[in-house]
Write an enzyme that holds these catalytic residues in place. Structure first.
Site, mmCIF file in Angstrom:
data_model
loop_
_atom_site.group_PDB
_atom_site.id
_atom_site.type_symbol
_atom_site.label_atom_id
_atom_site.label_comp_id
_atom_site.label_asym_id
_atom_site.label_seq_id
_atom_site.Cartn_x
_atom_site.Cartn_y
_atom_site.Cartn_z
ATOM 1 N N ARG A 237 77.388 -39.821 24.976
ATOM 2 C CA ARG A 237 76.990 -40.977 24.173
ATOM 3 C C ARG A 237 76.011 -40.504 23.117
ATOM 4 N NH1 ARG A 237 80.884 -42.873 25.730
ATOM 5 N NH2 ARG A 237 81.266 -44.819 26.861
ATOM 6 N N GLU A 266 77.324 -44.819 15.755
ATOM 7 C CA GLU A 266 78.750 -44.663 15.461
ATOM 8 C C GLU A 266 79.496 -45.985 15.293
ATOM 9 O OE1 GLU A 266 79.941 -42.561 19.117
ATOM 10 O OE2 GLU A 266 81.156 -44.305 19.647
ATOM 11 N N HIS A 298 84.784 -39.903 18.360
ATOM 12 C CA HIS A 298 84.961 -40.451 19.709
ATOM 13 C C HIS A 298 86.426 -40.378 20.157
ATOM 14 C CE1 HIS A 298 82.534 -43.087 22.637
ATOM 15 N NE2 HIS A 298 83.564 -42.569 23.279
#
Ligand code: NAI
Length: 351
Positions: A237, A266, A298
């Site tokens: 994360r 993000e 991601h």
């Protein structure tokens, strides 16, 4: 029983394909929204029994009553991480389920891809040879064999990562709040305290969740304890790393490489196409200027097998709750934020 109605937020083409395909076995009514869930888009959830959310769909305190008013009884996360949900705020009101594991291999293999690419610069040589330029200057890497890797978090993904790194012939040190000595012996890594990891590792890869304890784990102070030119990999994360501190360390060449599949801010950018737009986020824009930083948006989870597992577990989670009243993959505030130690999780409902 009426067909369960599920509203999907932040839906992409690949989500729609895999969930519609899986739904042939479940027969729910599915509605896919491209928007993220937010206070503004919350009215779209009206009349749905469950909302199906992804990593950048927040459920904040001020949104919980809106979800209840909309008739939502279940938040089904189609991901493992749950830091986007205010578990304390939803506790006692709406159950939250997740997909605890869909392919730990996918994520660990992507972390390994970041290491290899940063080290051997294959992303750059691809572009060079496409332009008929067959020189190799600037591509010098280092042998992984014999170097030390530090793995922070030895859960499902971290353990697989340890095995991959051992496969390269690396010495693997690991840190976790809960040691799995059996896995360490089987895979061949050793647990060490965090400062030893910082001091001795050539590569540090993060595989712990984002919690208040791990937020900004990597900051100016921890970086100052690391080897000069360390390689940092984050597929967990974004907020595990203080990005401003990372940028400073990159400028000072304290950090030699950074491979990031996640970024602390993000949610505004990842999964979107900004190729025709100006990036307003100066920190992201600065990060993108470094030749030794590799950012992927991601995508570590994004394999065929993972998508299938995500769809299967999510649909099962929904079916089990509405048809049998059980929540095998519940995460909740009272139970310790998703640890599987709560007997009530195992037997059924948490509240
Ligand atoms: P897991 O729950 O199996 O393992 C996490 C490990 O971290 C546990 O062993 C836990 O004890 C440890 N941990 C917790 N707090 C810690 C601390 N303060 N210091 C060190 N270790 C600590 O989770 P899993 O499946 O291995 O996933 C890890 C993370 O990967 C997830 O939390 C998620 O954020 C991220 N992830 C990223 C994906 C991507 O596409 N980029 C996809 C899936 C997960």
């Amino acid at each position: 029983m009426d067909k369960m109605k599920i509203a999907f937020f932040d839906s992409r083409k690949y989500d729609i394909e895999s969930f519609e395909n899986m739904n042939k076995e479940y027969g729910f009514t599915l509605k896919f929204f491209e928007d993220h869930l937010s206070a503004d888009t919350l009215p779209l959830a009206k009349g749905y029994d469950a909302v199906c959310l992804f990593v950048n769909d927040p459920v904040r305190k001020d949104m919980v009553d809106g979800l209840l008013d909309a008739g939502v009884k279940l938040i089904a996360l189609r991901c493992a991480g749950y830091n986007n949900i205010d578990l304390q705020a939803v506790y006692g009101k709406i159950h939250v389920v997740r997909v605890p594991a869909y392919s730990p291999y996918a994520v660990a293999e992507h972390a390994a891809a970041l290491i290899l690419t940063l080290n051997r610069k294959t992303h750059k040589s691809y572009i060079r040879t496409k332009d008929n330029n067959f020189t190799i200057g600037g591509f010098k890497g280092f042998d992984l064999y014999g170097k030390t890797a530090g793995v922070i978090g030895t859960g499902k993904i971290g353990r697989i990562m340890c095995g991959i790194l051992k496969g390269f012939g690396m010495r693997v040190l690991a840190f976790d709040s809960y040691k799995d000595e059996k896995a360490a012996a089987e895979i061949g890594f050793e647990y060490a305290d965090i400062d030893t990891i910082y001091r001795e590792s050539d590569i540090i890869t993060l595989h712990c969740p984002l919690t208040p304890e791990t937020e900004y784990l990597i900051n100016a102070d921890s970086i100052s304890k690391m080897k000069p030119e360390v390689m940092l990999i984050n597929t967990s994360r974004g907020k595990l790393i203080n990005t401003k501190d990372l940028i400073e360390a990159l400028k000072q060449k304290r950090v030699g490489y950074a491979g990031l599949d996640v970024y602390e801010e993000e949610s505004d950018y990842f999964f979107e196409d900004y190729s025709d737009s100006v990036i307003d986020d100066d920190i992201l824009a600065r990060l993108l200027t470094f030749p030794n930083v590799l950012i992927t948006a991601h995508q570590a989870f994004f394999t065929k097998e993972a998508l299938e597992n995500i769809a299967r577990t999510t649909m099962d989670n929904i079916k089990k709750y509405f048809e049998e009243g059980v929540l095998p993959n519940e995460i909740c505030y009272r139970c310790g934020q998703g640890t599987s130690s709560c007997s009530k999780i195992k037997t059924g409902r948490c509240f």
